[in-house]
Design a protein around this motif. Structure first.
Motif, PDB file in Angstrom:
ATOM      1  N   UNK A 131       0.837  -1.204   0.000  1.00 17.16           N
ATOM      2  CA  UNK A 131       0.000   0.000   0.000  1.00 17.16           C
ATOM      3  C   UNK A 131       0.865   1.244   0.000  1.00 17.16           C
ATOM      4  N   UNK A 132       0.456   2.284  -0.702  1.00 15.34           N
ATOM      5  CA  UNK A 132       1.275   3.507  -0.734  1.00 15.34           C
ATOM      6  C   UNK A 132       1.243   4.222   0.604  1.00 15.34           C
ATOM      7  N   UNK A 133       2.293   4.968   0.876  1.00 14.75           N
ATOM      8  CA  UNK A 133       2.302   5.807   2.070  1.00 14.75           C
ATOM      9  C   UNK A 133       1.347   6.974   1.867  1.00 14.75           C
ATOM     10  N   UNK A 134       0.911   7.539   2.956  1.00 15.44           N
ATOM     11  CA  UNK A 134       0.010   8.685   2.870  1.00 15.44           C
ATOM     12  C   UNK A 134       0.721   9.843   2.196  1.00 15.44           C
ATOM     13  N   UNK A 135       0.119  10.447   1.180  1.00 16.96           N
ATOM     14  CA  UNK A 135       0.793  11.572   0.514  1.00 16.96           C
ATOM     15  C   UNK A 135       0.950  12.737   1.475  1.00 16.96           C
ATOM     16  N   UNK A 136       2.151  13.319   1.475  1.00 13.92           N
ATOM     17  CA  UNK A 136       2.394  14.462   2.348  1.00 13.92           C
ATOM     18  C   UNK A 136       1.713  15.712   1.832  1.00 13.92           C
ATOM     19  N   UNK A 137       1.427  15.719   0.514  1.00 15.69           N
ATOM     20  CA  UNK A 137       0.696  16.835  -0.087  1.00 15.69           C
ATOM     21  C   UNK A 137      -0.421  16.250  -0.942  1.00 15.69           C
ATOM     22  N   UNK A 138      -1.660  16.444  -0.559  1.00 15.42           N
ATOM     23  CA  UNK A 138      -2.763  15.859  -1.332  1.00 15.42           C
ATOM     24  C   UNK A 138      -2.907  16.452  -2.727  1.00 15.42           C
ATOM     25  N   UNK A 139      -2.405  17.664  -2.914  1.00 16.69           N
ATOM     26  CA  UNK A 139      -2.538  18.345  -4.211  1.00 16.69           C
ATOM     27  C   UNK A 139      -1.160  18.701  -4.740  1.00 16.69           C
ATOM     28  N   UNK A 140      -0.921  18.366  -5.999  1.00 20.08           N
ATOM     29  CA  UNK A 140       0.330  18.733  -6.654  1.00 20.08           C
ATOM     30  C   UNK A 140       0.211  20.160  -7.173  1.00 20.08           C
ATOM     31  N   UNK A 141       1.147  21.002  -6.765  1.00 16.64           N
ATOM     32  CA  UNK A 141       1.140  22.413  -7.152  1.00 16.64           C
ATOM     33  C   UNK A 141       1.902  22.579  -8.457  1.00 16.64           C
ATOM     34  N   UNK A 142       1.257  23.132  -9.483  1.00 24.07           N
ATOM     35  CA  UNK A 142       1.909  23.330 -10.768  1.00 24.07           C
ATOM     36  C   UNK A 142       2.279  24.801 -10.962  1.00 24.07           C
ATOM     37  N   UNK A 143       3.398  25.060 -11.642  1.00 20.50           N
ATOM     38  CA  UNK A 143       3.794  26.452 -11.901  1.00 20.50           C
ATOM     39  C   UNK A 143       2.824  27.125 -12.865  1.00 20.50           C
ATOM     40  N   UNK A 144       3.009  28.435 -13.047  1.00 20.61           N
ATOM     41  CA  UNK A 144       2.282  29.160 -14.086  1.00 20.61           C
ATOM     42  C   UNK A 144       3.256  30.129 -14.755  1.00 20.61           C
ATOM     43  N   UNK A 145       2.794  30.795 -15.780  1.00 17.32           N
ATOM     44  CA  UNK A 145       3.668  31.641 -16.582  1.00 17.32           C
ATOM     45  C   UNK A 145       4.324  32.740 -15.742  1.00 17.32           C
ATOM     46  N   UNK A 146       3.591  33.269 -14.781  1.00 13.86           N
ATOM     47  CA  UNK A 146       4.160  34.309 -13.930  1.00 13.86           C
ATOM     48  C   UNK A 146       5.368  33.820 -13.139  1.00 13.86           C
TER      49      UNK A 146
END
Length: 875
Positions: free
Chosen positions: A450-465
């Motif tokens: 079983x996978x470990x609990x994700x430390x961050x539930x949401x992956x943060x993506x960059x933007x153009x700024x």
């Protein structure tokens, strides 16, 4: 002969001890050739040969060089969240390189020749290797040849920070080159990608954002490969992994199916805190029980905490090396030299095999060790699966017994870095591995952890700024960029770290010791990584002992100073490098600790391995008198005329005009790699004129574009930039103050001084204003000549950023670029418009928008590589 794809099995066997590739590895080759790109995912499990991406990349790049494969990325980056894997992948690539360079096999010679044809110079190695795994210094050779086949092993922080133009441990001027070469014409394999979900998301965003514009210049964009047994591929993506039919392969079947019986040893002494003496004894007893003198091999002991590892290694005796994260790279290299077979390296049969190897999580992922048995502490299921993969890794023995030591289920609690919930899930998963195969890869495929609990539930993506901000690589910001948001799964603050270096012999006089340390910057190989709190404690203890040389020095912001050891707390900060004399009790088993009771014999360096130091009592001490009182050029000439090799830096006089305090001798190549000196100095005996240098750079840039496959239009732009990138050096002020050019000579590109030390001194004593940049003046001077180019704004950008500076924000002291006595009004106005009124910032923004940020970085890297190569060759 002319090699083809059918020669891959022969090549693979030659560099892997006769072992032929597995079926899935052949499918990987076929898929890449058919699709013209790497797959989105590799789903092969632990122990099935995922590290063979190195051989795959090198072979396919050679195949492309002879026209028998599609154009694929020239750089392979293997990224994983374990320093030991970085070293292991580097070792693997080095093994392939050694075969290419030394084998008498005709295939090796042909492949090596094909790979060298892609490089800037025929004397370049067939494959450029780089190891980016943290520390204070990094390998820069990979950025000097954009066309070469390269294998880069890196940790997530080191690779991700470079991709995002903020490379940890690198200079601001090198950031654009590194970002361009990683964001264009590269493939990254993120191994065990479930450990680096955030980095995987960021990498894919960059690949998508930069992809179309990068491909438009004629080279592949960044390709991202997720390597994980649990990888999920989006619709349309390709995944390569093991099928049921693969288990019939006689080479793969033993690895996948040989049983690994698992025993759970319940210990009431297991604790979430520091292990007790009784608990360490339990681990040692179990390791001794598993050791069988009739079986030649090593029992692995993997624990969760460094203190437990050190005490267990001591309990198991002298025949028990210890491998943990906070070791100096040079000590790990020595460990591998002592036990090459244990680490999957070639062994001539003269080395012994240790009974035990104690390690921490550093060996979990991708390390090519092959234990006969294993004792491990309870850990999350995914970590246990990786540890189990180190046992009977090649399937050469009938079975590989495993013991997991842990608490009763009701007593499971946090044991950092692991959390209670993940440890409980690991214990439950262990009970499911009760079949005859135990923890064999086949069994784990049927019962995945079983996978470990994700430390961050949401992956943060960059933007153009974000990209616009990152592009300002050389500008002074109010605060440093925090990249953790885009490259790390955990947002918990890191334990602050510094480095510790042991040097011997240092002069007794502190001032002389500081001058010598300044002249011998530390190399990554000699640095102990140490938590800041621990290093403060060690230094406090050192001062309390009142022994010989109870002193320390610190390297901070490129300056070395002494440290007051009686301060509370001792003034050291994150990122500092602290120097101490040898002979202190600092380490146990080669790891810095606070409770060392006796000095260990520690090997010392003077920075790079090629650096030599001459002081009283060491060979060559007569030079301290022979070279005292001479001018820099005279001293260098006398040293060279005596058949001594290297470029010298002399310390202060110990006795004025009679005897020097020290001399540092460095190889020519090491001096050439100093970018600030290389801009204005060459080891060439003759004068290097500005015209000859710029012609050479333009010619080399054109050749490099042809080798890489850059479009014809962009090739012309890069050649034009090469022809004018140093126009600003013709300013009489630069010729006089920076180069010390002879009166009446043609404008020079390099100083005629024969001593690098003299050039370095002139850099700081120059009469030019601080921040004066010849490449910015070059833009204004060259403007009339480049206006007829296909893309004059791009050519101007490439000239102005040719040394990694001048990016985005207004330039300080820009008006000083004007030579009031010599410049006409048109040139003065052009300088003011560009660098004072803000047109340069607008030009940078427009070129980034049209061509893409990473593409612009890549083109800057190509021009800079041509310039560096010509300078290294002496013109």
């Amino acid at each position: 002969m002319t090699f083809t794809v059918s020669d891959f099995p022969r090549f693979f066997a030659a560099v892997n001890g006769g072992h032929r590739p597995f079926p899935w590895q052949m499918r990987l080759i076929d898929s890449i050739i058919t699709e013209g790109r790497w797959p989105a995912a590799i789903t092969a499990p632990t122990g099935s040969g995922k590290s063979a991406v190195v051989e795959t990349h090198i072979f396919l790049t050679a195949l492309n060089a002879v026209g028998a494969a599609p154009r694929l990325p020239r750089r392979l980056c293997v990224v994983v969240d374990r320093r030991a894997l970085v070293d292991s992948q580097a070792d693997r690539a080095a093994r392939v390189l050694s075969w290419l360079e030394t084998s008498s096999d005709a295939l090796a010679a042909e492949m090596a020749g094909a790979l060298r044809s892609l490089s800037l110079s025929p004397d370049s190695p067939p494959v450029v290797l780089a190891n980016l795994r943290g520390g204070i210094a990094t390998d820069r050779r990979w950025i000097d040849d954009p066309g070469a086949c390269a294998v880069i092993s890196a940790t997530p922080d080191m690779w991700g920070s470079r991709l995002l133009m903020r490379g940890y441990g690198t200079s601001p001027a090198a950031r654009p080159r590194e970002a361009g070469l990683l964001g264009v014409d590269s493939v990254v394999v993120i191994d065990e990608a479930h450990l680096s979900r955030q980095l995987l998301g960021t990498a894919r965003w960059v690949a998508g954002h930069a992809g179309e514009k990068a491909s438009a210049i004629g080279v592949p964009a960044l390709q991202v490969v997720e390597s994980s047994a649990t990888a999920r591929v989006d619709e349309g993506g390709t995944a390569i992994g093991i099928s049921a039919e693969d288990l019939a392969d006689p080479g793969l079947a033993p690895r996948m199916t040989r049983p690994k019986p698992v025993r759970f040893l319940e210990s009431p002494d297991w604790s979430g805190k520091k292990g007790s003496k009784k608990y360490v004894e339990t681990l040692a007893e179990e390791a001794n029980r598993l050791y069988d003198p009739q079986i030649c091999g090593t029992v692995g002991c993997i624990v969760n905490r460094i203190d437990t590892a050190l005490r267990l290694a001591e309990a198991l005796g002298d025949d028990c090396p210890c491998w943990v994260g906070p070791m100096r790279p040079m000590d790990l290299t020595a460990l591998k030299a002592d036990y090459p077979g244990l680490f999957g390296l070639p062994d001539d049969g003269t080395h012994t095999t240790p009974r035990f190897l104690v390690a921490t999580q550093t060996v979990e992922v991708g390390i090519d060790v092959d234990f006969v048995a294993l004792v491990t502490e309870l850990a999350p299921a995914s970590s246990l699966a990786q540890r189990f993969g180190r046992v009977n890794r090649k399937g050469a023995r009938d079975s590989g017994p495993i013991t997991v030591v842990g608490p009763p289920e009701r007593a499971v609690k946090d044991q950092l870095p692991y959390l209670q919930e993940d440890l409980r899930a690991g214990l439950t998963w262990l009970h499911d591995l009760d079949g005859p195969g135990g923890a064999s890869p086949e069994s784990i495929m049927a019962c995945p952890p079983p996978p470990t609990l994700p430390e961050r539930p949401i992956v943060k993506l960059p933007h153009v700024g974000d990209v616009m901000r990152w592009e300002a690589t050389d500008d002074a910001m109010v605060a440093d960029e925090e990249l953790e948001l885009w490259i790390r799964d955990s947002l918990q603050p890191d334990q602050l770290q510094a480095g510790l270096v042991v040097r011997s012999p240092l002069p007794d006089d502190d001032a002389l010791a500081i001058s010598l340390l300044t002249a011998t910057p530390p190399s990554e190989d000699e640095v102990f990584p140490v938590a800041l709190w621990k290093l403060r404690s060690v230094l406090t203890t050192l001062s309390e002992r009142h022994g010989d040389h109870d002193r320390a020095f610190v390297l901070r912001d490129d300056e070395v100073n002494d440290i007051r050891l009686d301060d509370d707390p001792v003034d050291i900060r994150a990122g500092d490098v602290v120097f101490v004399d040898s002979g202190h009790a600092l380490t146990r088993k080669g790891v810095v600790v606070t409770d060392a009771s006796r000095p260990e014999a520690l090997k010392t360096l003077w920075g790079t391995a090629s650096t030599r130091v001459i002081v009283d009592g060491l060979p060559g001490a007569h030079w301290l008198e022979d070279l005292c009182g001479l001018e820099d050029d005279e001293a260098q000439r006398a040293f060279t005329d005596a058949a001594e090799n290297g470029l010298i830096t002399r310390g202060p006089d110990l006795i004025e005009g009679v005897r020097l305090s020290w001399i540092v001798v460095k190889g020519t190549e090491e001096i050439k790699d100093d970018d600030s000196i290389r801009q204005v100095w060459t080891p060439s005996e003759g004068l290097v004129t500005l015209e000859a240098h710029q012609d050479g750079v333009a010619c080399r840039a054109g050749h490099l574009c042809d080798t890489i496959g850059i479009t014809a239009t962009l090739r012309d732009d890069l050649v034009a930039a090469g022809l004018h990138h140093d126009d600003g050096k013709a300013d009489p002020r630069f010729q006089k103050y920076r180069l010390n050019a002879p009166d009446g000579s043609e404008p020079l590109a390099k100083s005629p001084a024969r001593s690098a030390q003299d050039v370095s001194r002139r850099r700081w004593s120059s009469g030019l204003p601080r921040g004066w940049r010849h490449e910015l003046r070059s833009v204004a001077v060259a403007w009339p000549a480049i206006e007829e180019s296909d893309d004059p704004e791009l050519v101007a950008r490439l000239i102005g950023t040719s040394h990694g500076r001048g990016r985005v924000l207004p330039q300080p002291n820009a008006s000083s670029l004007i030579n009031e006595q010599r410049d006409d009004d048109a040139l003065k106005n052009r300088i003011m418009d560009l660098f004072v009124e803000g047109e340069w910032c607008s030009l940078m923004g427009r070129t980034s928008w049209r061509l893409g940020a990473w593409t612009c970085c890549y083109l800057e890297a190509v021009l800079r590589a041509a310039d560096c190569r010509v300078s290294k060759e002496g013109s």
